[in-house]
Every structure is written in structure tokens, then in C-alpha cells.
Write a protein that holds these residues in place. Structure first.
Motif, PDB file in Angstrom:
ATOM      1  N   ASP A  89      -6.932   2.926   0.790  1.00 13.29           N
ATOM      2  CA  ASP A  89      -7.471   4.274   0.903  1.00 13.29           C
ATOM      3  C   ASP A  89      -6.358   5.157   1.466  1.00 13.29           C
ATOM      4  N   ILE A  90      -5.975   6.184   0.709  1.00  5.89           N
ATOM      5  CA  ILE A  90      -4.848   7.037   1.101  1.00  5.89           C
ATOM      6  C   ILE A  90      -5.372   8.330   1.720  1.00  5.89           C
ATOM      7  N   THR A  91      -4.909   8.624   2.922  1.00  7.77           N
ATOM      8  CA  THR A  91      -5.227   9.877   3.598  1.00  7.77           C
ATOM      9  C   THR A  91      -3.976  10.755   3.609  1.00  7.77           C
ATOM     10  N   PRO A  92      -4.110  12.045   3.925  1.00  9.82           N
ATOM     11  CA  PRO A  92      -2.920  12.909   3.975  1.00  9.82           C
ATOM     12  C   PRO A  92      -1.866  12.431   4.972  1.00  9.82           C
ATOM     13  N   GLN A  93      -2.281  11.616   5.954  1.00 10.28           N
ATOM     14  CA  GLN A  93      -1.330  11.147   6.968  1.00 10.28           C
ATOM     15  C   GLN A  93      -0.726   9.778   6.642  1.00 10.28           C
ATOM     16  N   SER A  94      -1.254   9.073   5.633  1.00 11.15           N
ATOM     17  CA  SER A  94      -0.780   7.707   5.366  1.00 11.15           C
ATOM     18  C   SER A  94       0.311   7.689   4.305  1.00 11.15           C
ATOM     19  N   LEU A  95       1.041   6.568   4.279  1.00 10.30           N
ATOM     20  CA  LEU A  95       2.100   6.389   3.292  1.00 10.30           C
ATOM     21  C   LEU A  95       1.550   5.660   2.070  1.00 10.30           C
ATOM     22  N   PRO A  96       1.998   6.028   0.876  1.00  9.91           N
ATOM     23  CA  PRO A  96       1.615   5.239  -0.308  1.00  9.91           C
ATOM     24  C   PRO A  96       2.309   3.887  -0.270  1.00  9.91           C
ATOM     25  N   PRO A  97       1.751   2.872  -0.940  1.00 15.76           N
ATOM     26  CA  PRO A  97       2.261   1.498  -0.779  1.00 15.76           C
ATOM     27  C   PRO A  97       3.628   1.235  -1.388  1.00 15.76           C
ATOM     28  N   TRP A  98       4.193   2.161  -2.147  1.00 12.29           N
ATOM     29  CA  TRP A  98       5.547   1.944  -2.665  1.00 12.29           C
ATOM     30  C   TRP A  98       6.632   2.353  -1.672  1.00 12.29           C
ATOM     31  N   TYR A  99       6.257   2.942  -0.557  1.00 11.87           N
ATOM     32  CA  TYR A  99       7.241   3.284   0.472  1.00 11.87           C
ATOM     33  C   TYR A  99       7.688   2.003   1.188  1.00 11.87           C
ATOM     34  N   ALA A 100       8.964   1.944   1.531  1.00  8.32           N
ATOM     35  CA  ALA A 100       9.524   0.754   2.180  1.00  8.32           C
ATOM     36  C   ALA A 100       8.849   0.481   3.519  1.00  8.32           C
ATOM     37  N   GLU A 101       8.349   1.527   4.172  1.00 12.44           N
ATOM     38  CA  GLU A 101       7.736   1.356   5.490  1.00 12.44           C
ATOM     39  C   GLU A 101       6.286   0.859   5.393  1.00 12.44           C
ATOM     40  N   HIS A 102       5.723   0.818   4.223  1.00 12.84           N
ATOM     41  CA  HIS A 102       4.325   0.387   4.074  1.00 12.84           C
ATOM     42  C   HIS A 102       4.222  -1.126   4.269  1.00 12.84           C
ATOM     43  N   PRO A 103       3.157  -1.614   4.911  1.00 15.04           N
ATOM     44  CA  PRO A 103       3.013  -3.061   5.139  1.00 15.04           C
ATOM     45  C   PRO A 103       3.056  -3.897   3.863  1.00 15.04           C
ATOM     46  N   LEU A 104       2.646  -3.331   2.729  1.00 13.08           N
ATOM     47  CA  LEU A 104       2.663  -4.098   1.483  1.00 13.08           C
ATOM     48  C   LEU A 104       4.064  -4.587   1.156  1.00 13.08           C
ATOM     49  N   GLN A 105       5.079  -3.782   1.457  1.00 13.09           N
ATOM     50  CA  GLN A 105       6.447  -4.126   1.093  1.00 13.09           C
ATOM     51  C   GLN A 105       7.000  -5.278   1.927  1.00 13.09           C
ATOM     52  N   ARG A 106       6.274  -5.664   2.974  1.00  8.93           N
ATOM     53  CA  ARG A 106       6.712  -6.804   3.791  1.00  8.93           C
ATOM     54  C   ARG A 106       6.031  -8.104   3.366  1.00  8.93           C
ATOM     55  N   ARG A 107       5.132  -8.021   2.421  1.00  5.58           N
ATOM     56  CA  ARG A 107       4.474  -9.243   1.934  1.00  5.58           C
ATOM     57  C   ARG A 107       5.459 -10.075   1.112  1.00  5.58           C
ATOM     58  N   PRO A 108       5.405 -11.390   1.256  1.00  3.52           N
ATOM     59  CA  PRO A 108       6.294 -12.234   0.442  1.00  3.52           C
ATOM     60  C   PRO A 108       5.911 -12.146  -1.029  1.00  3.52           C
ATOM     61  N   ILE A 109       6.917 -12.084  -1.882  1.00  3.72           N
ATOM     62  CA  ILE A 109       6.704 -11.976  -3.317  1.00  3.72           C
ATOM     63  C   ILE A 109       7.859 -12.674  -4.028  1.00  3.72           C
ATOM     64  N   ALA A 110       7.597 -13.327  -5.146  1.00  5.13           N
ATOM     65  CA  ALA A 110       8.643 -14.050  -5.887  1.00  5.13           C
ATOM     66  C   ALA A 110       9.738 -13.098  -6.340  1.00  5.13           C
ATOM     67  N   ASP A 111      10.973 -13.623  -6.414  1.00  2.71           N
ATOM     68  CA  ASP A 111      12.105 -12.797  -6.830  1.00  2.71           C
ATOM     69  C   ASP A 111      11.937 -12.241  -8.235  1.00  2.71           C
ATOM     70  N   THR A 112      11.158 -12.936  -9.060  1.00  2.18           N
ATOM     71  CA  THR A 112      10.977 -12.512 -10.453  1.00  2.18           C
ATOM     72  C   THR A 112       9.860 -11.482 -10.604  1.00  2.18           C
ATOM     73  N   MET A 113       9.184 -11.154  -9.500  1.00  2.00           N
ATOM     74  CA  MET A 113       8.043 -10.249  -9.555  1.00  2.00           C
ATOM     75  C   MET A 113       8.303  -8.989  -8.742  1.00  2.00           C
ATOM     76  N   THR A 114       7.537  -7.949  -9.047  1.00  2.00           N
ATOM     77  CA  THR A 114       7.578  -6.709  -8.271  1.00  2.00           C
ATOM     78  C   THR A 114       6.181  -6.107  -8.278  1.00  2.00           C
ATOM     79  N   TRP A 115       5.987  -5.071  -7.477  1.00  2.00           N
ATOM     80  CA  TRP A 115       4.683  -4.423  -7.399  1.00  2.00           C
ATOM     81  C   TRP A 115       4.589  -3.268  -8.390  1.00  2.00           C
ATOM     82  N   ARG A 116       3.406  -3.073  -8.911  1.00  2.03           N
ATOM     83  CA  ARG A 116       3.070  -1.856  -9.643  1.00  2.03           C
ATOM     84  C   ARG A 116       1.796  -1.309  -9.026  1.00  2.03           C
ATOM     85  N   HIS A 117       1.600   0.003  -9.130  1.00  2.00           N
ATOM     86  CA  HIS A 117       0.507   0.641  -8.405  1.00  2.00           C
ATOM     87  C   HIS A 117      -0.323   1.525  -9.331  1.00  2.00           C
ATOM     88  N   GLN A 118      -1.637   1.324  -9.311  1.00  2.56           N
ATOM     89  CA  GLN A 118      -2.566   2.153 -10.080  1.00  2.56           C
ATOM     90  C   GLN A 118      -3.221   3.127  -9.127  1.00  2.56           C
TER      91      GLN A 118
END
Length: 380
Positions: free
Chosen positions: A50-79
């Protein structure tokens, strides 16, 4: 248990009536959006934020999602789903405008949907050709003004969606895809989509669609999921917001308008008053018909591969035999009605197998393969 209705012969009706039936069907589909995912930031596979005017979208490096482990062959996409609103509120407002159907359920559905959706790469750039504008938001606003009495009530969606898309692409950081199949792409700018961008564009689209009466507060949700890095920028057009049938129904309406449609569609669109009900057969009252339809020579010569101890049961076999007897390889329409899990798909597989065998029998009579082709190119 499958309820079998043996179809009556179609007497016929005019094309204008058929066209109105398709237009009515299309109108229903315009009001039938797909639901958006519910907020679930803790999901390990497809988190929804849930995105509020004060929150960061998940593609920002500072977002917690970017710290989740993910395979080198994969990346995130966002709808991204912007302008989330409740379908029940829309129906409640529309009921006050056009009245309530006596068959309507007592409560309105609590289904979240959105005014628009689009895809964003993990670099924070809009993926082109992914913006989808809600037909439900548009047609609901059109129902309030100019209203169903206006002849153009259901016209003009493609035009307004096109204007919204043009503005959208001209103002947001976007990837320019040079070869969609290979995924070659380059950023149109070095900028990254920000939360402010999302809220600004959401407000613009809501205003252009006239959807303000349905929006209690501006809500944005983002669903993040993993894709292969090889397909990071490959764009596949899809509509995850509207009914799947709208464009097909528009094509069908055009064909009906031109008088270019087959016997199956003609039967489907036949006015109820034009059906000769005397030709309907109640198999429960006509036991001799059951015996005739289940005679050995009525069984098709092809069956879907399955265990010999799993034959079709009575009403399934009746439906298969009746369909092949009535239609065979001819154009037309018959129907089988039954609740989920009663074997409709199973009997359809047997009809497919029977048709394949009948076609093979015809092909076997030809003296040269070229005789199987008309020379006319068909495309769809």
C-alpha cells in the motif's frame, strides 16, 4: 448432475435485434472489472504494498523489498494499481441513478479494483504498452453523465484511453523498446518514477475519467513479482484490469452489423420469442428417445483417450450422441447446462475426439493432399 436440454430449431430474427443483444452483453462486460490484489507486504512470492504519499515505491534501493534475497538470474517487476476503488460503492451510486433490479443480491460486492494499472521495471521506469485504463471507472462515470438515455453513452472509451496513454508516456520516465521480441531497450531519461509521479498521474486519470464520485481517498497498490533478467524489459501486452471479452464482443458486433456471421452465432443470438418451443424434447418424458440415442450405431467412432472403466454416464453420453447426430460436421449450436464438476468438460472432450475422427474419415477419401485446402487464406 448435468441438465440436458435438446435444442429447438431456430426460426430466425433480424440482425438489429442480434446487434442489440451483443451491445447489451458488451455493456455488462464494461461493468465487470477484474479484482486487484489485496495488500500483503509479507508475501514471499508476490508481495503487495500500500503506497502512501510518504512511502517509497518498491523499486527504490532503500525499500525493504530490495534487501530480499533473489537469484542472480532473476529481478523484480512491479504492477502498479492506481486509484483503487470498491466495486460495491460504484454499484450503490449507480443504483441511485438508474434503479435496482429485483433480482439483485441484497448486498453489494466488496471487490477492490482500480482506475488504471501499468508495469514498472526494477529500475523504476514505465514499461511501454502496459498502461490499461479501467472500462468500469469510465462507463460508471458515463452512467452518471450523460446517462443511459444519451445515444453515445457507451461510445468513446478508446479515444479517452488513447489520450490518457499519450499524456502518460509523455510525462513519465519510460523505457523505449527497440525490439520487443529480443527485449532491447533503453531509458528515455535517467529519471526514476517517484511516489509523487504516481499520485499526480492517478489524480489526472481519475479526473479525465470522471471517476471522482467513486473514490473515497486516493489509494495506490503495487504488486511485485520476479521475472527472468533475460526478459526484464520484454513487454507482453495484457489486460489485468478489464473483462477479457470486450474487444471480442466489439468484433462480433461489427460482424453482426455487416451480416457476416455463422449458424452457431445466429442460434446463440436468437430472440427467445422466435424459438419454436414445440420442438423441444423432454427426455425424461420420452424414454424411447433415450433408447434410440443410446443405440450402438448412434455412438461416435472416436472417444477421448481414458480408462476403459471410466465411460461417460447417461446424460453425458446423451449429450455427445445428440450433438453428433444433430450437427456432426455441420455448423450450428447446441448446449449443455450443468453446475461445476458435473462432467461438461469431459463430454466436450469426447465431442472433440468424435469430430477429429469424422474429419479424418473425410480426408481419407481424398486422392491428393491439396484437395483438403480451399486456397483461401484465413486469419484471426
Amino acid at each position: 448432475m448435468v441438465k440436458l436440454v435438446l435444442g429447438a430449431q431456430v426460426v430466425g430474427t433480424d440482425n438489429q435485434t442480434k446487434e442489440r443483444i451483443i451491445d447489451f452483453w458488451r455493456a455488462i462486460e464494461l461493468f465487470s472489472p477484474q479484482p486487484v490484489p489485496r495488500v500483503d507486504p509479507s508475501s514471499k512470492q508476490d508481495p503487495v504494498f500500500d503506497i502512501t504519499p510518504q512511502s517509497l515505491p518498491p523499486w527504490y534501493a532503500e525499500h525493504p523489498l530490495q534487501r530480499r534475497p533473489i537469484a542472480d538470474t532473476m529481478t523484480w517487476r512491479h504492477q502498479v494499481y492506481i486509484g483503487v476503488f470498491n466495486l460495491g460503492k460504484v454499484l450503490e451510486i449507480l443504483e441511485g441513478k438508474i434503479g435496482r433490479d429485483s433480482d439483485s443480491p441484497g448486498e453489494f460486492p466488496n471487490q477492490p479494483t482500480a482506475v488504471a494499472t501499468f508495469s514498472v521495471s526494477n529500475a523504476g521506469r514505465l514499461l511501454p504498452n502496459t498502461l490499461v485504463v479501467s472500462t468500469c471507472a469510465w462507463v460508471s462515470a458515463r452512467t452518471l453523465y450523460p446517462g443511459p438515455a444519451d445515444p453515445s453513452w457507451l461510445s468513446g472509451f478508446d479515444e479517452i484511453a488513447g489520450r490518457i496513454t499519450q499524456h502518460f508516456l509523455s510525462t513519465l520516465p519510460t523505457l523505449v523498446v527497440e525490439d520487443a521480441e529480443e527485449g532491447f531497450s533503453q531509458p528515455k531519461s535517467s529519471e526514476t518514477l517517484s511516489t509523487a509521479d504516481l499520485f499526480y498521474e492517478a489524480q489526472e486519470i481519475i479526473v479525465q475519467l470522471g471517476a471522482l464520485p467513486f473514490i473515497d481517498h486516493l489509494e495506490i497498490r503495487i504488486k511485485s513479482f520476479q521475472v527472468s533478467r533475460r526478459k526484464e524489459n520484454i513487454v507482453e501486452e495484457s489486460d489485468s484490469l478489464n473483462s477479457f471479452y470486450i474487444h471480442d464482443l466489439e468484433r462480433v458486433a461489427n460482424e453482426v452489423r455487416a451480416g457476416d456471421f455463422g449458424a452457431g452465432l445466429a442460434g446463440l443470438l436468437t430472440d427467445r420469442q422466435a424459438i419454436d418451443r414445440q420442438q423441444r424434447i423432454d427426455v425424461r418424458a420420452r424414454s424411447e428417445l433415450i433408447s434410440d440415442l443410446l443405440a450402438p450405431d448412434r455412438f461416435p467412432q472416436g472417444r477421448w483417450p481414458s480408462g476403459k472403466h471410466k465411460p461417460l454416464y447417461l446424460s453425458q453420453q446423451l449429450a455427445v450422441n445428440w450433438t453428433m447426430l444433430r450437427l456432426g460436421l455441420r455448423a450450428g449450436l447446441t448446449s449443455v447446462n450443468g453446475p461445476p464438476g458435473t462432467g461438461k468438460t469431459t463430454l466436450i472432450r469426447d465431442i472433440v475426439a468424435a469430430v477429429v475422427v469424422e474429419r479424418a474419415k473425410v480426408l481419407a477419401t481424398l486422392t491428393h493432399p491439396s484437395q483438403a485446402f480451399t486456397g483461401k487464406t484465413e486469419s484471426w
